[in-house]
Design an enzyme around this catalytic site. Structure first.
Site, PDB file in Angstrom:
ATOM      1  N   CYS A 290       0.807  -1.228   0.000  1.00  6.28           N
ATOM      2  CA  CYS A 290       0.000   0.000   0.000  1.00  6.28           C
ATOM      3  C   CYS A 290       0.839   1.277   0.000  1.00  6.28           C
ATOM      4  O   CYS A 290       0.852   2.012  -0.984  1.00  6.28           O
ATOM      5  CB  CYS A 290      -0.926   0.005   1.211  1.00  6.28           C
ATOM      6  SG  CYS A 290      -2.116  -1.336   1.167  1.00  6.28           S
TER       7      CYS A 290
HETATM    8  N1  LIG Z   1      -2.637  -6.167   1.899  1.00 13.89           N
HETATM    9  C1  LIG Z   1      -3.117  -5.136   2.529  1.00 13.89           C
HETATM   10  O1  LIG Z   1      -2.816  -4.927   3.710  1.00 13.89           O
HETATM   11  C2  LIG Z   1      -4.056  -4.133   1.852  1.00 13.89           C
HETATM   12  C3  LIG Z   1      -4.675  -3.170   2.653  1.00 13.89           C
HETATM   13  C4  LIG Z   1      -5.550  -2.273   2.065  1.00 13.89           C
HETATM   14  C5  LIG Z   1      -5.789  -2.341   0.700  1.00 13.89           C
HETATM   15  N2  LIG Z   1      -5.176  -3.281  -0.063  1.00 13.89           N
HETATM   16  C6  LIG Z   1      -5.504  -3.321  -1.496  1.00 13.89           C
HETATM   17  O2  LIG Z   1      -6.294  -4.480  -1.754  1.00 13.89           O
HETATM   18  C7  LIG Z   1      -5.996  -4.988  -3.065  1.00 13.89           C
HETATM   19  C8  LIG Z   1      -5.580  -6.436  -2.977  1.00 13.89           C
HETATM   20  O3  LIG Z   1      -4.412  -6.525  -2.181  1.00 13.89           O
HETATM   21  P1  LIG Z   1      -3.906  -7.885  -1.550  1.00 13.89           P
HETATM   22  O4  LIG Z   1      -2.861  -7.489  -0.577  1.00 13.89           O
HETATM   23  O5  LIG Z   1      -5.033  -8.722  -1.103  1.00 13.89           O
HETATM   24  O6  LIG Z   1      -3.250  -8.566  -2.852  1.00 13.89           O
HETATM   25  P2  LIG Z   1      -2.799 -10.099  -3.028  1.00 13.89           P
HETATM   26  O7  LIG Z   1      -1.770 -10.091  -4.101  1.00 13.89           O
HETATM   27  O8  LIG Z   1      -2.495 -10.676  -1.697  1.00 13.89           O
HETATM   28  O9  LIG Z   1      -4.102 -10.819  -3.543  1.00 13.89           O
HETATM   29  C9  LIG Z   1      -4.668 -10.594  -4.789  1.00 13.89           C
HETATM   30  C10 LIG Z   1      -5.250 -11.912  -5.285  1.00 13.89           C
HETATM   31  O10 LIG Z   1      -5.931 -11.637  -6.508  1.00 13.89           O
HETATM   32  C11 LIG Z   1      -5.727 -12.751  -7.376  1.00 13.89           C
HETATM   33  N3  LIG Z   1      -6.012 -12.314  -8.732  1.00 13.89           N
HETATM   34  C12 LIG Z   1      -5.270 -11.572  -9.556  1.00 13.89           C
HETATM   35  N4  LIG Z   1      -5.928 -11.364 -10.713  1.00 13.89           N
HETATM   36  C13 LIG Z   1      -7.120 -12.006 -10.599  1.00 13.89           C
HETATM   37  C14 LIG Z   1      -8.221 -12.163 -11.449  1.00 13.89           C
HETATM   38  N5  LIG Z   1      -8.260 -11.606 -12.675  1.00 13.89           N
HETATM   39  N6  LIG Z   1      -9.272 -12.887 -11.009  1.00 13.89           N
HETATM   40  C15 LIG Z   1      -9.247 -13.458  -9.779  1.00 13.89           C
HETATM   41  N7  LIG Z   1      -8.221 -13.336  -8.935  1.00 13.89           N
HETATM   42  C16 LIG Z   1      -7.184 -12.607  -9.336  1.00 13.89           C
HETATM   43  C17 LIG Z   1      -4.284 -13.141  -7.096  1.00 13.89           C
HETATM   44  O11 LIG Z   1      -4.034 -14.477  -7.523  1.00 13.89           O
HETATM   45  C18 LIG Z   1      -4.211 -12.984  -5.575  1.00 13.89           C
HETATM   46  O12 LIG Z   1      -4.574 -14.170  -4.915  1.00 13.89           O
HETATM   47  C19 LIG Z   1      -4.923  -4.065  -3.626  1.00 13.89           C
HETATM   48  O13 LIG Z   1      -5.519  -3.062  -4.392  1.00 13.89           O
HETATM   49  C20 LIG Z   1      -4.317  -3.444  -2.394  1.00 13.89           C
HETATM   50  O14 LIG Z   1      -3.753  -2.172  -2.651  1.00 13.89           O
HETATM   51  C21 LIG Z   1      -4.316  -4.189   0.493  1.00 13.89           C
END
Ligand SMILES: NC(=O)c1ccc[n+]([C@@H]2O[C@H](COP(=O)([O-])OP(=O)(O)OC[C@H]3O[C@@H](n4cnc5c(N)ncnc54)[C@H](O)[C@@H]3O)[C@@H](O)[C@H]2O)c1
Length: 452
Positions: A290
């Site tokens: 983030c």
């Molecule tokens: N990790 C955090 O602490 C956090 C906090 C707030 C916001 N976010 C936001 O949340 C979003 C996701 O982050 P995350 O940390 O969970 O990412 P991540 O990489 O852990 O998870 C994303 C998942 O999406 C899957 N994916 C990718 N393309 C796909 C598709 N077309 N169809 C289905 N699945 C698909 C991936 O295989 C993965 O499992 C981002 O925008 C991030 O900025 C994350």
């Protein structure tokens, strides 16, 4: 806030299903955000289906396993007993009443927003859309993404001529769209997930209200804002606030070091002020999915408005220089002991981007390892959360976790991540030299410690 009365039949039907817990929830992207969210809905008795393109994740979950440290396999199996399953087959989206996108939003090589995961997911959802479904985007992104990127794809590529509910769209033809940012703080157990207020910005009042009903089931408080763009900007403000304040203390740390002051002591004293001050702490650089990334979504968008986001750029500059500062501090500490980085044995303690979590993304440890290697150092690492560090988005380290024994064999031990399992007194006792980037050795007095 659009003032239109919420009389839509589709909206009423969906709300009734939500209240009865019969609304089917589909979560797309089962990563650090999506999987816990899916489990929260499952705990509240919603039938939940998780969607992910990663076949290994889908298989692990369907076998009752977990790939996230703080989610136990027992949690997955309990959810399975309540009907949770995972799939890579988007055809099942047609059965869902609410579809929540939690896919990644990284930066490209050119440091610009990479919306390819959102657009690919939107393209994949569209053929399965049906009237009355709620689509929520949770991925962090710049203001305008929901309306300018997501909605046009969903409207253009669906098979039934469906339109997103906006004031004036007839009910029979509508699906609902909102943006609702994720506010997780991994590793922070002081606030229950349920107690984190959930911001929701719908394309219209009906969309906001169905999303509010859905999220009220898992969060104690839902904050409605007037549009998806306001919700998108809210998330960026929160993250930019952190990014800029961390840069501020990082810069003040560098000055304090030069002035012979302990910035940590200064922050402890400043935080006794009961108003107008929130403590932020210096470190070896920013990490995680983030804070190092999201601000640049806004600076990119701002350029379309002929606007320079100077705070973001400056904060980025200061924060990304921190790993270089750490390497310079290690080099200087070695040189004071008549040693050089070239050929020095160095142990990095902690590679996760912050304490007590199993997330490596954008971790400054990776940059530090790479910089030290470039200088000819023999680098190893230890981290209780990672047995092996292979290929990441920017790195291909192929390193195995070193044992936490014989610390005296290294010319320098660098504390990059202050995991709470480490016995810092022992580390200082056994190591020849300790460079501490986190104040983990606070209270330990030894000439072997260099705080940087
Ligand atoms: N990790 C955090 O602490 C956090 C906090 C707030 C916001 N976010 C936001 O949340 C979003 C996701 O982050 P995350 O940390 O969970 O990412 P991540 O990489 O852990 O998870 C994303 C998942 O999406 C899957 N994916 C990718 N393309 C796909 C598709 N077309 N169809 C289905 N699945 C698909 C991936 O295989 C993965 O499992 C981002 O925008 C991030 O900025 C994350």
């Amino acid at each position: 806030m659009p003032k239109q009365a919420s009389s839509s039949t589709l909206e009423k039907q969906l709300r009734a299903k939500i209240e009865a817990r019969s609304a089917r929830v589909g979560v797309i992207g089962l990563g650090y955000v999506g999987l816990p969210l899916a489990l929260l809905f499952s705990e509240e008795k919603f039938p939940v289906t998780g969607f992910d393109v990663d076949a290994q994740k889908v298989a692990t979950l369907n076998q009752g396993g977990s790939y996230i440290y703080r989610i136990a396999p027992t949690d997955i199996r309990a959810a399975q007993a309540r009907g949770f399953s995972a799939t890579a087959d988007y055809a099942h989206l047609a059965e869902m009443d609410a579809i929540i996108l939690c896919v990644p939003t990284p930066l490209t090589e050119a440091h610009e927003p990479d919306l390819s995961y959102i657009t690919a997911t939107a393209e994949a959802i569209a053929p399965h859309l049906r009237a009355g479904q709620l689509v929520v985007l949770e991925s962090t992104t710049y203001p305008g993404t929901t309306e300018e990127v997501l909605v046009p794809i969903l409207e253009k590529k669906n098979r039934g001529g469906l339109k997103a509910a906006r004031n004036g769209v007839t009910d029979e033809n509508a699906f609902f769209v909102v943006f609702s940012p994720e506010r997780e703080d991994p590793g922070n157990d002081t606030v229950a997930r349920r107690d984190i207020p959930k911001v929701v910005g719908g394309l219209d009042a009906r969309a906001s209200e169905v999303a509010e009903a859905l999220y009220r089931a898992i969060f104690n408080s839902v904050v409605l804002v007037s549009s998806p763009a306001v919700a998108e900007m809210t998330k960026l403000l929160e993250n930019i606030y952190r990014c800029v304040n961390i840069a501020l203390v990082n810069e003040l740390k560098l000055l304090s070091l030069r002035m012979g002051l302990d910035i940590w002591e200064v922050i402890e004293a400043a935080k006794t002020k009961p108003f107008g001050f929130q403590p932020f702490y210096p470190g070896p650089g920013l990490g995680g999915h983030c804070i190092p990334i999201d601000p640049f979504y806004l600076s990119w968008k701002a350029k379309q408005w002929d606007f320079d986001t100077r705070f973001i750029e400056l904060a980025g500059e200061i924060n990304s220089a921190m790993p270089h500062h750490v390497v310079a501090a290690v080099a200087q500490a070695l040189s004071q002991r008549q040693k050089s980085l070239q050929g020095a044995g160095i142990l990095i303690l902690g590679v996760a981007y912050k304490r007590d979590i199993d997330d490596l993304r954008e971790s400054p440890a990776l940059t530090i390892i790479e910089l030290l290697r470039k200088e000819g150092a023999q680098v190893r690492y230890h981290d209780p959360y990672f047995r092996f560090v292979g290929r990441g988005r920017k790195y291909n380290l192929q390193m195995e976790c070193a044992p936490l024994t014989e610390l005296g064999q290294y010319d320098c031990v660098v504390i990059v991540t202050d995991h709470s399992d480490y016995d810092y007194a022992r580390i200082v006792r056994e190591a020849q030299l300790v460079v501490d980037t986190r104040n983990a050795t606070k209270g330990i007095d030894s000439p072997k410690i260099v705080r940087c």
